[in-house]
Motif scaffolding. Sequence first.
Motif, PDB file in Angstrom:
ATOM      1  N   SER A  27       0.998  -0.667  -0.098  1.00 51.36           N
ATOM      2  CA  SER A  27       0.020  -0.019   0.197  1.00 51.36           C
ATOM      3  C   SER A  27       1.128   1.097   0.281  1.00 51.36           C
ATOM      4  O   SER A  27       0.799   2.089  -0.076  1.00 51.36           O
ATOM      5  CB  SER A  27      -0.869   0.321   1.016  1.00 51.36           C
ATOM      6  N   SER A  28       2.423   1.126  -0.217  1.00 48.84           N
ATOM      7  CA  SER A  28       3.186   2.345  -0.442  1.00 48.84           C
ATOM      8  C   SER A  28       3.042   2.684  -1.701  1.00 48.84           C
ATOM      9  O   SER A  28       2.344   2.424  -2.213  1.00 48.84           O
ATOM     10  CB  SER A  28       4.557   2.309   0.783  1.00 48.84           C
ATOM     11  N   GLU A  29       3.604   4.007  -1.575  1.00 42.62           N
ATOM     12  CA  GLU A  29       3.833   4.312  -2.874  1.00 42.62           C
ATOM     13  C   GLU A  29       4.782   4.221  -4.045  1.00 42.62           C
ATOM     14  O   GLU A  29       4.511   3.689  -5.267  1.00 42.62           O
ATOM     15  CB  GLU A  29       4.133   6.227  -2.701  1.00 42.62           C
ATOM     16  N   ALA A  30       5.012   2.894  -3.275  1.00 44.59           N
ATOM     17  CA  ALA A  30       6.413   2.848  -4.646  1.00 44.59           C
ATOM     18  C   ALA A  30       5.427   1.365  -4.936  1.00 44.59           C
ATOM     19  O   ALA A  30       5.575   0.939  -5.543  1.00 44.59           O
ATOM     20  CB  ALA A  30       8.179   2.452  -3.418  1.00 44.59           C
ATOM     21  N   GLY A  31       4.669   0.396  -3.953  1.00 44.59           N
ATOM     22  CA  GLY A  31       3.937  -0.573  -4.048  1.00 44.59           C
ATOM     23  C   GLY A  31       3.076  -0.483  -4.753  1.00 44.59           C
ATOM     24  O   GLY A  31       2.439  -1.537  -5.405  1.00 44.59           O
ATOM     25  N   LYS A  32       2.573   0.576  -4.786  1.00 45.88           N
ATOM     26  CA  LYS A  32       1.523   1.015  -5.963  1.00 45.88           C
ATOM     27  C   LYS A  32       1.833   1.163  -7.421  1.00 45.88           C
ATOM     28  O   LYS A  32       1.461   2.117  -8.215  1.00 45.88           O
ATOM     29  CB  LYS A  32       0.728   2.058  -5.598  1.00 45.88           C
ATOM     30  N   ALA A  33       3.115   2.025  -7.251  1.00 41.49           N
ATOM     31  CA  ALA A  33       3.439   2.519  -8.661  1.00 41.49           C
ATOM     32  C   ALA A  33       3.597   1.224  -9.612  1.00 41.49           C
ATOM     33  O   ALA A  33       4.423   0.837  -9.879  1.00 41.49           O
ATOM     34  CB  ALA A  33       5.074   3.075  -8.395  1.00 41.49           C
ATOM     35  N   GLY A  34       3.004   2.255 -11.180  1.00 46.29           N
ATOM     36  CA  GLY A  34       3.135   1.688 -12.428  1.00 46.29           C
ATOM     37  C   GLY A  34       4.255   1.761 -12.863  1.00 46.29           C
ATOM     38  O   GLY A  34       4.517   1.031 -14.215  1.00 46.29           O
ATOM     39  N   SER A  35       4.904   3.520 -12.887  1.00 45.89           N
ATOM     40  CA  SER A  35       5.534   3.338 -13.721  1.00 45.89           C
ATOM     41  C   SER A  35       6.570   3.952 -12.587  1.00 45.89           C
ATOM     42  O   SER A  35       6.503   5.321 -11.482  1.00 45.89           O
ATOM     43  CB  SER A  35       5.820   4.008 -14.668  1.00 45.89           C
ATOM     44  N   ASP A  38       5.436   7.629 -11.476  1.00 46.83           N
ATOM     45  CA  ASP A  38       3.951   7.857 -10.927  1.00 46.83           C
ATOM     46  C   ASP A  38       4.766   7.778  -9.088  1.00 46.83           C
ATOM     47  O   ASP A  38       3.957   8.551  -8.105  1.00 46.83           O
ATOM     48  CB  ASP A  38       3.355   6.431 -10.401  1.00 46.83           C
ATOM     49  N   LEU A  39       6.374   7.734  -9.212  1.00 41.36           N
ATOM     50  CA  LEU A  39       7.108   8.474  -8.067  1.00 41.36           C
ATOM     51  C   LEU A  39       7.025   9.415  -8.532  1.00 41.36           C
ATOM     52  O   LEU A  39       8.571  10.396  -7.641  1.00 41.36           O
ATOM     53  CB  LEU A  39       7.974   7.271  -7.959  1.00 41.36           C
ATOM     54  N   GLY A  40       7.501  10.433  -9.320  1.00 37.84           N
ATOM     55  CA  GLY A  40       7.856  11.391  -9.955  1.00 37.84           C
ATOM     56  C   GLY A  40       9.245  11.750  -9.939  1.00 37.84           C
ATOM     57  O   GLY A  40       9.954  12.590  -9.922  1.00 37.84           O
ATOM     58  N   GLY A  41       9.652  10.385 -10.769  1.00 38.93           N
ATOM     59  CA  GLY A  41      10.718  10.652 -11.705  1.00 38.93           C
ATOM     60  C   GLY A  41      11.820   9.521 -10.983  1.00 38.93           C
ATOM     61  O   GLY A  41      11.449   8.297 -10.288  1.00 38.93           O
ATOM     62  N   LEU A  42      13.327   9.060 -11.537  1.00 41.42           N
ATOM     63  CA  LEU A  42      14.100   8.287 -11.086  1.00 41.42           C
ATOM     64  C   LEU A  42      14.742   8.828  -9.428  1.00 41.42           C
ATOM     65  O   LEU A  42      15.143   7.692  -8.921  1.00 41.42           O
ATOM     66  CB  LEU A  42      15.004   8.114 -12.644  1.00 41.42           C
ATOM     67  N   ASP A  43      14.957   9.983  -9.383  1.00 42.28           N
ATOM     68  CA  ASP A  43      15.474  10.356  -8.369  1.00 42.28           C
ATOM     69  C   ASP A  43      14.875  10.210  -7.466  1.00 42.28           C
ATOM     70  O   ASP A  43      15.138   9.628  -6.095  1.00 42.28           O
ATOM     71  CB  ASP A  43      15.755  11.875  -8.704  1.00 42.28           C
ATOM     72  N   LYS A  44      12.911  10.577  -7.262  1.00 45.10           N
ATOM     73  CA  LYS A  44      12.527   9.859  -6.296  1.00 45.10           C
ATOM     74  C   LYS A  44      13.137   8.155  -6.038  1.00 45.10           C
ATOM     75  O   LYS A  44      12.455   7.941  -5.400  1.00 45.10           O
ATOM     76  CB  LYS A  44      10.809  10.427  -6.468  1.00 45.10           C
ATOM     77  N   LEU A  45      12.533   7.433  -7.112  1.00 42.29           N
ATOM     78  CA  LEU A  45      12.870   5.505  -7.025  1.00 42.29           C
ATOM     79  C   LEU A  45      14.024   5.787  -6.783  1.00 42.29           C
ATOM     80  O   LEU A  45      13.847   5.006  -5.565  1.00 42.29           O
ATOM     81  CB  LEU A  45      12.567   5.847  -8.482  1.00 42.29           C
ATOM     82  N   VAL A  46      15.219   5.990  -6.813  1.00 37.96           N
ATOM     83  CA  VAL A  46      16.877   5.743  -5.894  1.00 37.96           C
ATOM     84  C   VAL A  46      16.869   6.407  -5.187  1.00 37.96           C
ATOM     85  O   VAL A  46      16.723   5.389  -3.819  1.00 37.96           O
ATOM     86  CB  VAL A  46      17.736   6.710  -6.635  1.00 37.96           C
ATOM     87  N   GLU A  47      15.853   7.653  -4.121  1.00 38.34           N
ATOM     88  CA  GLU A  47      15.937   7.912  -2.879  1.00 38.34           C
ATOM     89  C   GLU A  47      15.394   7.001  -1.922  1.00 38.34           C
ATOM     90  O   GLU A  47      15.316   6.346  -1.188  1.00 38.34           O
ATOM     91  CB  GLU A  47      15.210   9.257  -2.890  1.00 38.34           C
TER      92      GLU A  47
END
Length: 372
Positions: A27-35, A38-47
């Motif tokens: 249910s986390s933001e990352a757990g629901k991300a389909g791309s 959805d997380l605001g870009g690669l930098d946000k995913l890396v963080e």
Amino acid sequence: MAAAACALAVVATAAGCGSAPTADAQSSEAGKAGSVADLGGLDKLVEAAKKEGKLNVYALAPDWANYGEMIAAFEKKYGIKVNNENPGGSSQQALNAAAKRKGQDRAVDALDLGTAYMQDAKAKKLLAPYKVKGWDSIPDEQKQADGSFLNNYGGYISIGCDAKAVKECPETFKDLLKPQYKNKVALNGNPTESSSALSAVFAASLADGGSLDDIQPGLDFFKKLKAKGNYVPAESTLATIQKGETPISIDWDYLNLGYGDKLKAKGVDWKVTVPSDGQYSLYYNQGVNKYAPHPAAARLWLEFIYSPEGQNIWLKGYSRPALLEPMEKDGTADKASADKLPDVSGTPKSASTEQEADAKEKVVQGWGKAVG
């Protein structure tokens, strides 16, 4: 691609040994991300992935398609520890681990499986749809429209042979039936659990009058190979080849070619041939576990292996990455590595998802009768 008794118990019985994740990862933001968008870009995913600090994978052998370098490069780039459990395991064992460990911090985050096994994962609703940045460049036939999984890297079934231990190396499946190969021919695993071994049965079927819809001739071929005393019921690995236990191995060309590089230093002259009478190719697939305890790291792992850096690591390991064609067009492919791929004449066959699933069921039912 675990020595603890608890790990074995979890796979076999689904009893919980690992602790549950500290938060509801699904249910986390990352757990629901389909791309990544959805997380605001690669930098946000890396963080987010660095915050998790860990990635769980399963059955990724270091010598398999250059996975050792892939894992090391990911760890170095992002500072995220990769826990690679049971590196010598099979697709079926990886699928079992994903299915049995829901809610545990030991659960598998990302899956690398043959098509039939990934289709099983999808049917069991184990996959979280995720579309990597290069999604649009991958042909429709190489990905699931819903983003549940996509082709990763691929190759051809080949015959590897120790040219010093075998006077004349076989070049076709028909050759493998010759009496001089008694106690010499092995597979990389059991076709009831291993996608590579299942693909070898497919190739043998094509060589012996079968088709993608009829794998029975492949089972019959191995029955004949066993009756002649040529089939060795031992899993072929780099170690068994070096010891002389499996001087002929039917396996993916990228594995056999990689073995050749390593065996050369040990004095083994390992020759590799793609048999003309049984040309069969297949991609392995990548997907995110819906129950990944590290959902951001799982998605970052996919972004990395489908980036030009990751795709070139596959290429360096003699496999054909899913994005090879567009990378060759835009100049990001490692040309030196691409030039080392073996030339294969003609058009090899590759089973559809449905054909592979049907073949897997038939092989599970018939393999014991063929070689038991």
